[in-house]
Design a protein around this motif. Structure first.
Motif, PDB file in Angstrom:
ATOM      1  N   ARG A   1      35.175  21.899  84.279  1.00 50.02           N
ATOM      2  CA  ARG A   1      34.820  22.968  85.195  1.00 50.02           C
ATOM      3  C   ARG A   1      36.017  23.229  86.103  1.00 50.02           C
ATOM      4  O   ARG A   1      36.831  22.325  86.337  1.00 50.02           O
ATOM      5  N   PRO A   2      36.166  24.428  86.629  1.00 48.58           N
ATOM      6  CA  PRO A   2      37.268  24.712  87.535  1.00 48.58           C
ATOM      7  C   PRO A   2      37.317  23.714  88.699  1.00 48.58           C
ATOM      8  O   PRO A   2      36.285  23.381  89.282  1.00 48.58           O
ATOM      9  N   GLY A   3      38.529  23.249  89.014  1.00 44.70           N
ATOM     10  CA  GLY A   3      38.708  22.307  90.106  1.00 44.70           C
ATOM     11  C   GLY A   3      38.662  20.861  89.692  1.00 44.70           C
ATOM     12  O   GLY A   3      39.069  19.980  90.466  1.00 44.70           O
ATOM     13  N   GLU A   4      38.203  20.564  88.483  1.00 47.60           N
ATOM     14  CA  GLU A   4      38.169  19.178  88.039  1.00 47.60           C
ATOM     15  C   GLU A   4      39.562  18.713  87.637  1.00 47.60           C
ATOM     16  O   GLU A   4      40.417  19.511  87.245  1.00 47.60           O
ATOM     17  N   ARG A   5      39.766  17.402  87.715  1.00 47.37           N
ATOM     18  CA  ARG A   5      41.050  16.821  87.340  1.00 47.37           C
ATOM     19  C   ARG A   5      40.947  16.159  85.969  1.00 47.37           C
ATOM     20  O   ARG A   5      39.958  15.492  85.661  1.00 47.37           O
ATOM     21  N   VAL A   6      41.994  16.370  85.168  1.00 46.51           N
ATOM     22  CA  VAL A   6      42.063  15.849  83.805  1.00 46.51           C
ATOM     23  C   VAL A   6      43.264  14.923  83.717  1.00 46.51           C
ATOM     24  O   VAL A   6      44.332  15.217  84.272  1.00 46.51           O
ATOM     25  N   SER A   7      43.107  13.809  83.030  1.00 44.93           N
ATOM     26  CA  SER A   7      44.211  12.862  82.889  1.00 44.93           C
ATOM     27  C   SER A   7      44.545  12.652  81.417  1.00 44.93           C
ATOM     28  O   SER A   7      43.674  12.715  80.553  1.00 44.93           O
ATOM     29  N   VAL A   8      45.829  12.423  81.155  1.00 44.34           N
ATOM     30  CA  VAL A   8      46.323  12.028  79.837  1.00 44.34           C
ATOM     31  C   VAL A   8      46.988  10.678  80.005  1.00 44.34           C
ATOM     32  O   VAL A   8      47.898  10.530  80.832  1.00 44.34           O
ATOM     33  N   THR A   9      46.535   9.691  79.239  1.00 45.11           N
ATOM     34  CA  THR A   9      47.042   8.328  79.372  1.00 45.11           C
ATOM     35  C   THR A   9      47.465   7.798  78.011  1.00 45.11           C
ATOM     36  O   THR A   9      46.742   7.969  77.025  1.00 45.11           O
ATOM     37  N   VAL A  10      48.637   7.173  77.968  1.00 46.34           N
ATOM     38  CA  VAL A  10      49.138   6.594  76.717  1.00 46.34           C
ATOM     39  C   VAL A  10      49.643   5.186  76.990  1.00 46.34           C
ATOM     40  O   VAL A  10      49.850   4.783  78.142  1.00 46.34           O
ATOM     41  N   GLY A  11      49.860   4.425  75.915  1.00 45.35           N
ATOM     42  CA  GLY A  11      50.448   3.107  76.039  1.00 45.35           C
ATOM     43  C   GLY A  11      51.954   3.193  76.197  1.00 45.35           C
ATOM     44  O   GLY A  11      52.569   4.250  76.007  1.00 45.35           O
TER      45      GLY A  11
ATOM     46  N   THR B   1      50.662   7.750  82.667  1.00 54.14           N
ATOM     47  CA  THR B   1      49.558   8.677  82.922  1.00 54.14           C
ATOM     48  C   THR B   1      50.029   9.942  83.627  1.00 54.14           C
ATOM     49  O   THR B   1      50.935   9.904  84.461  1.00 54.14           O
ATOM     50  N   ALA B   2      49.415  11.051  83.278  1.00 55.26           N
ATOM     51  CA  ALA B   2      49.604  12.316  83.985  1.00 55.26           C
ATOM     52  C   ALA B   2      48.239  12.831  84.414  1.00 55.26           C
ATOM     53  O   ALA B   2      47.246  12.665  83.689  1.00 55.26           O
ATOM     54  N   VAL B   3      48.180  13.463  85.580  1.00 54.50           N
ATOM     55  CA  VAL B   3      46.925  14.002  86.099  1.00 54.50           C
ATOM     56  C   VAL B   3      47.127  15.480  86.432  1.00 54.50           C
ATOM     57  O   VAL B   3      48.092  15.848  87.107  1.00 54.50           O
ATOM     58  N   MET B   4      46.219  16.331  85.948  1.00 50.84           N
ATOM     59  CA  MET B   4      46.311  17.772  86.162  1.00 50.84           C
ATOM     60  C   MET B   4      44.981  18.306  86.696  1.00 50.84           C
ATOM     61  O   MET B   4      43.931  17.733  86.435  1.00 50.84           O
ATOM     62  N   THR B   5      45.049  19.425  87.421  1.00 45.42           N
ATOM     63  CA  THR B   5      43.859  20.057  87.999  1.00 45.42           C
ATOM     64  C   THR B   5      43.584  21.381  87.295  1.00 45.42           C
ATOM     65  O   THR B   5      44.498  22.190  87.088  1.00 45.42           O
TER      66      THR B   5
ATOM     67  N   GLU C   1      30.615  28.858  93.138  1.00 45.59           N
ATOM     68  CA  GLU C   1      31.294  27.634  92.727  1.00 45.59           C
ATOM     69  C   GLU C   1      32.808  27.825  92.723  1.00 45.59           C
ATOM     70  O   GLU C   1      33.561  26.918  93.082  1.00 45.59           O
ATOM     71  N   ARG C   2      33.267  29.013  92.350  1.00 47.44           N
ATOM     72  CA  ARG C   2      34.705  29.270  92.375  1.00 47.44           C
ATOM     73  C   ARG C   2      35.250  29.235  93.803  1.00 47.44           C
ATOM     74  O   ARG C   2      36.341  28.717  94.062  1.00 47.44           O
ATOM     75  N   ALA C   3      34.495  29.783  94.733  1.00 45.35           N
ATOM     76  CA  ALA C   3      34.927  29.768  96.131  1.00 45.35           C
ATOM     77  C   ALA C   3      34.981  28.343  96.657  1.00 45.35           C
ATOM     78  O   ALA C   3      35.932  27.951  97.361  1.00 45.35           O
ATOM     79  N   ALA C   4      33.970  27.550  96.320  1.00 46.69           N
ATOM     80  CA  ALA C   4      33.960  26.143  96.743  1.00 46.69           C
ATOM     81  C   ALA C   4      35.111  25.394  96.089  1.00 46.69           C
ATOM     82  O   ALA C   4      35.727  24.504  96.699  1.00 46.69           O
ATOM     83  N   CYS C   5      35.413  25.739  94.853  1.00 44.22           N
ATOM     84  CA  CYS C   5      36.513  25.110  94.122  1.00 44.22           C
ATOM     85  C   CYS C   5      37.829  25.355  94.836  1.00 44.22           C
ATOM     86  O   CYS C   5      38.636  24.442  95.023  1.00 44.22           O
ATOM     87  N   ALA C   6      38.058  26.608  95.268  1.00 46.35           N
ATOM     88  CA  ALA C   6      39.314  26.947  95.936  1.00 46.35           C
ATOM     89  C   ALA C   6      39.497  26.132  97.208  1.00 46.35           C
ATOM     90  O   ALA C   6      40.596  25.645  97.506  1.00 46.35           O
ATOM     91  N   ARG C   7      38.429  25.969  97.985  1.00 48.00           N
ATOM     92  CA  ARG C   7      38.513  25.167  99.211  1.00 48.00           C
ATOM     93  C   ARG C   7      38.802  23.708  98.881  1.00 48.00           C
ATOM     94  O   ARG C   7      39.641  23.064  99.529  1.00 48.00           O
ATOM     95  N   ARG C   8      38.131  23.192  97.874  1.00 54.00           N
ATOM     96  CA  ARG C   8      38.287  21.789  97.516  1.00 54.00           C
ATOM     97  C   ARG C   8      39.693  21.497  96.993  1.00 54.00           C
ATOM     98  O   ARG C   8      40.321  20.504  97.388  1.00 54.00           O
TER      99      ARG C   8
ATOM    100  N   GLU D   1      42.490  21.283  99.549  1.00 58.23           N
ATOM    101  CA  GLU D   1      42.475  20.079 100.386  1.00 58.23           C
ATOM    102  C   GLU D   1      42.886  18.826  99.624  1.00 58.23           C
ATOM    103  O   GLU D   1      42.984  17.742 100.211  1.00 58.23           O
ATOM    104  N   LEU D   2      43.140  18.968  98.316  1.00 61.11           N
ATOM    105  CA  LEU D   2      43.529  17.795  97.542  1.00 61.11           C
ATOM    106  C   LEU D   2      44.919  17.310  97.956  1.00 61.11           C
ATOM    107  O   LEU D   2      45.828  18.119  98.173  1.00 61.11           O
ATOM    108  N   PRO D   3      45.114  16.003  98.078  1.00 64.60           N
ATOM    109  CA  PRO D   3      46.459  15.490  98.357  1.00 64.60           C
ATOM    110  C   PRO D   3      47.348  15.679  97.138  1.00 64.60           C
ATOM    111  O   PRO D   3      46.852  15.754  96.002  1.00 64.60           O
ATOM    112  N   PRO D   4      48.645  15.793  97.326  1.00 64.88           N
ATOM    113  CA  PRO D   4      49.534  15.926  96.163  1.00 64.88           C
ATOM    114  C   PRO D   4      49.472  14.684  95.295  1.00 64.88           C
ATOM    115  O   PRO D   4      49.203  13.571  95.774  1.00 64.88           O
ATOM    116  N   GLU D   5      49.723  14.872  94.009  1.00 69.68           N
ATOM    117  CA  GLU D   5      49.727  13.729  93.108  1.00 69.68           C
ATOM    118  C   GLU D   5      50.847  12.764  93.511  1.00 69.68           C
ATOM    119  O   GLU D   5      51.984  13.193  93.758  1.00 69.68           O
ATOM    120  N   PRO D   6      50.559  11.480  93.616  1.00 68.70           N
ATOM    121  CA  PRO D   6      51.600  10.517  93.993  1.00 68.70           C
ATOM    122  C   PRO D   6      52.700  10.465  92.945  1.00 68.70           C
ATOM    123  O   PRO D   6      52.432  10.492  91.746  1.00 68.70           O
TER     124      PRO D   6
END
Length: 259
Positions: free
Chosen positions: A12-22, A52-56, A97-104, A107-112
């Motif tokens: 769903r919009p605003g969710e974070r997806v990760s790709v992880t490998v060995g 690992t990589a994390v994307m929004t 939900e899209r409006a709530a997504c934009a606010r959320r 406010e997300l911190p940058p990826e470390p």
């Protein structure tokens, strides 16, 4: 939410997806993971024992299926170039939900950017291989990223007691000592190479507070001759330096690289 290789993940919009490998996977540290549906490209970062990589997912993403690809390094616009990893399918959502997504998302911190490398890998494995050292302690820095020769590179940092020159035949290294009064936190290490213009941030380290009885070592003779205290001592050291330089010029360089 982890996206497995060759799989499609419902998002769903605003969710974070990760790709992880060995650690031995074909996708490596520093590789870029991209899709037109991401807010920004992801970057594979070492997090021992994985990378690992994390994307929004963008809040404006149109429902549908989108490919997720990976490519070596590179910044800039995403493209279709790169190895196909998998895909994400964006679910339809309402305007609320899209409006709530934009606010959320705003406010997300940058990826470390900090990375955690295996302890048996020479430091630094990358410019963001941040390892901890107590003020007053020592660390060994090894050239695994550049291709410098013996005596060509000087490392400096606000955390060091003094600048150090890297030496070696097959690869270059130097032992750095951390000042007892170095400020706790992350410090950068700057790389300067002879015959090359400019400098670059080559590594980072985290300084932990010093022990109560910490004392920096006294200045060595090499340090003292930088000021005019004795021309006789300076002349002797100068002669020795010329002899060392002559020896260095006879040594063969061997390139060493580590991605």
């Amino acid at each position: 939410m982890p996206l497995q290789r060759d799989a499609e993940l419902l998002v769903r919009p605003g969710e974070r997806v990760s790709v992880t490998v060995g650690l031995q996977d074909s996708i490596d540290n520093g590789d870029r993971v991209f899709s037109p549906v991401f807010v920004a490209d992801g970057r594979m970062r070492m997090d021992d024992p994985h990378v690992t990589a994390v994307m929004t997912i963008s809040c404006t993403a149109v429902p549908g299926s989108y490919e997720v690809r990976a490519a070596q390094g590179g910044d800039g616009a995403s493209s279709a170039v790169g190895a196909l990893w998998g895909s994400v399918r964006v679910a339809p959502v309402g305007e609320a939900e899209r409006a709530a997504c934009a606010r959320r998302v705003s406010e997300l911190p940058p990826e470390p950017r900090e990375e955690h490398w295996p302890a048996d890998v020479a430091w630094p494995g990358s410019p963001w291989d941040v390892r901890s050292v107590r003020a007053g302690g020592e660390m060994k820095a090894t050239d695994g990223l550049e291709m410098a020769g013996d005596g060509e590179v000087t490392l400096t940092s606000s955390a060091f007691t003094r600048p150090v020159v890297m030496h070696g035949a097959r690869m270059v290294s130097a032992t750095v000592r951390i000042r007892c009064d170095a400020t706790p936190g992350i410090h950068t290490v700057v790389w300067r190479q002879k015959a090359k213009i400019g400098s670059k941030v080559w590594a980072r380290l985290r300084v932990e507070p010093a022990a109560p009885d910490c004392h920096d070592p006294a200045h060595t003779l090499a340090d003292r001759i930088k000021s005019p205290t004795s021309w006789l001592a300076a002349a002797g050291i100068c002669a020795a330096a010329i002899a060392v330089r002559a020896y260095v010029l006879k040594r063969r360089r061997r390139a060493y690289s580590l991605l």
